[in-house]
Structures are given as structure tokens and as C-alpha cells.
Scaffold this active site. Sequence first.
Site: not given
Length: 487
Positions: A180, A233-235, A238, A255, A289, A336, A390
Site C-alpha cells: 500500500k 511513516g508518522s508516529n 505507526g 520506522e 526522516c 505538507q 519533527e
Amino acid sequence: MSVEIEQKKYRNFINGEWVPSNTGEVLESRNPADADEVVGYVQKSSKKDLDDSVKAAKGALRSWKKRSSVERGQYLYKVADILESRLDEVAETMTREMGKTLPEAMGETARGVAILRYYAGEGMHKIGDVIPSTDNRALLYTTRASLGVVGVITPWNFPVAIPIWKMAPALVYGNTVVLKPASETAVTAAKVLQCFQEAGFPSGAVNMVTGPGSVIGQAIIDNKDINGITFTGSNETGKRIGQGALARGAKYQLEMGGKNPVIVLEDADIDLAVEATISGGFRSTGQKCTATSRVIVHRSIYDQFKEKLLYRIDEITIGDGMNEGIWMGPCASESQLNTILSYIQKGKEEGATLIKGGKQLTDGPFEKGYFVEPTVFEHVKPEMTIAQEEIFGPVLALMKVDSIEEALTIANDVEYGLSASIFTTNIQHMLSFVDDMEAGLIRVNAESAGVELQAPFGGMKQSSSHSREQGQAAIEFFTSIKTVFIK
């Protein structure tokens, strides 16, 4: 318009065929350097589409894992050759779809080729050991079992390298895959999957479904026939994946974000440190990242470092990444761009001093794109938002320190621990940094961004699930050890 859509439409790849989604709907992928240009249309898929792809992957699993790892590696060699022959096409699509400059996109695509060949070679390596047994009439050894069907969820910032460094090891170790990709770069992903198709992969071994993460990502989390999920991707996303996978007993690998520091000490090569800070912080528009975000500089050289840094920033050329001579492209999307601008505003509100950039570029060649100036703050305190969260954009936070001890304290005072670098010629300072820095990737006299494909990659603290990708470490996620005792 319907003719144009058909010409630019990319379908899902399920069970060896390109098929439309069950919804009949598509998503636009637009050029962030010129939002009027539609690069392509990808499927706005449903849960049923995802479930169909998992069924295909599960159906192909037994025959795929029964092939030798050497044979599976041969398929990857074929993909590498095909991707290499299409390097220009794939790189140009990447640049038009997410804004990365063409030289960077070509470098990333070439890296994808190298990753494929590396894991093709892994098919020739041992997967176990013979172990002495207390029974002298027994044979005791280990081998490895594939995980099964693997769900691969990837971001938009490395639309070739990241899917490949997840799919290639998964496949060579005997798993089947459902990819995906991020919707923002799903056209690029489709072109990569075309290479897998042309290489003759068995139907169902490799699949791709595009669509919103809230639908397709969630369906991957929930599908009981997906044995493992690998995500970058993002926390926030995740953690949701980790919790969902844990709840049903699936293996997961995450990650996530970084807030990566570079420490510049009084004995550093300042010119080298400046170049690395520029590259680490602003290349790819800071959308890595591992990008440099915090610059922690010894007080005795701070003014000299700052002066050289600002001078070099003035030399950065900004524009459409397809144009020759452009060093920094646009932000990958309007959302973004807005996120980056909101962090810049937050920095000013919290009392940091904006000394460079900070504005959206809107005139002339920037009128239709999502461009922002390279931005630098100073007088940044460790507790400020721009020093803690971040940003994922071309924004640097400068901070003064009086010692390496103070630098390490500040560097470690965040929830992330992905990458970090130091510039010094003092061996003791290097060793202290290696020992005390809480990050998975340590770089000495080099920028924070970048890791070699044959080396393990991953973070500490909130930057990962404490697993590692790439290199030989990949086998740990995509397989399980099986211990065998034969008497």
C-alpha cells in the site's frame, strides 16, 4: 476529461493483473511544483480490494516459499535489470509526483536497483547453523521459516527505495507481499510494480492496492491473513498499526520520525560541517526522516559557523526539480507546506529568532507550486516546539553549547532517536558521542542523513519498534528461526 483520465489511470495490481477498484473512483496525483498538472490517477480502493489482494497473496504463498531462495533471488535480479533500463522514466515520474530534484530521483532509483541486487544475492547465503547436541547420535540445527503474507505500507518521500527495501527481502525470504504506497506517489509505485510484473513473478506473489490510509491501511491492520506489517511513516499512524497488529498477534515493524541533531564542536572542520548541515537539512526539502533538524554548535565557533551557513544558504537554487540547476524542489504537497509554515509560525511565537527564510514562495515560477524558503532559527531553547517535534521540512534550529556534555544532553532531550552526527577531530569526543548518543544511526564527520543499503537501519526511543531494516538484519523480521532436532 474522461479520455485524459483513462490515459493517465493506474490500476491496482492483484493476482498478476492490473484491475480497477471496486469503488470505480480515482484519486488525483498532482505535481507539487505545478499543481495544475495531474501526473496520474490512481485507484481509490475499498476494503474489498485489499482483501482480494490478500487472498491472492495467500494463494501464492505455498508455491512461492517452496521455491529455493536462489530461484527467488533470480526473480529479483530480473526486476533490477528492468528497473535499471527504465531508470530515467521512473525518476522523472518521481520528480513530477513529489518534487524531489531529478538528480536525487535518479540516485534513489539507482539505489532501488542496487537494493534489488543485494537481496537477490542474499538468496545464496546461509539461513541457519549446525549446533552441537548433548546427544551424540543427534543432528541439531536451525533453519528459517518465512513469515507468510506481509503488508507493506510506505511513505511518499522515498517512493522507490523504501518499497523496494521492504519488498525485496520479504520476497527473497519466501513471503508474499501486498503493497500500500502513499497516495501522493502511487504513480511512481505503479511503475515499480510494472517491473515486477515484467520480471515474471508468479501471480499473487506481489500485489499493490492504492487508496486512503484510513481505509486500506486499516484493512491491512485488520486482515487476519496478513502475518506481518512493515511500515514507514508518522508516529501517530505507526502506533496505531502496532497496537492493531499486537491485538491480533501479527508481527510488526515500524520506522517512524526523527528529530536529528548535528553537533559541531570547537575543533571541527567548520566548512565540512556547514556543507553537511546544508545537505542534511535542506536536500529533498528536508523531507527525510534522517534530515538534520537541530544544529548544536560550540559557543567558541558559533558566529563563524552561522556566517558560513547563511552564506551557503544564499547559494541554494529553488524551483521545479525537473529543471537543470535546481538544488531544492517544492514541498511534496499543499498539506505538507502548510505543516511546515505552521511550525515556522510556532517558532516565532515561542520566541526563537528567525534569521533566514521562513516564507512561502508564491511569485513567478513559484506561483503554482508548494515552495518554501530554507529557514533558520537561532536562540532556540531545547523545550521549544521547533526543537522537540519533527517538522519534515527545510527548517534548522541553531543552539549554542559550552561543552560536549551539554551538547549530548540537549541532543538526547527529545522523544526520538533515529540518527545523529557530530563534527570533531577529537577521538575521545567521537567515542563519547558513539557511546552516549541515543540514536540508531551514528555518523561522525558526516551529515545525519544517509545509510548504506548493506547496513542495518532503524531508530531508538519513539523512532522505531526497535527492529532494523536493510542489510542482513532484514532477515530477522521477515523470517522466524526454526530449531530442528533429528535423531
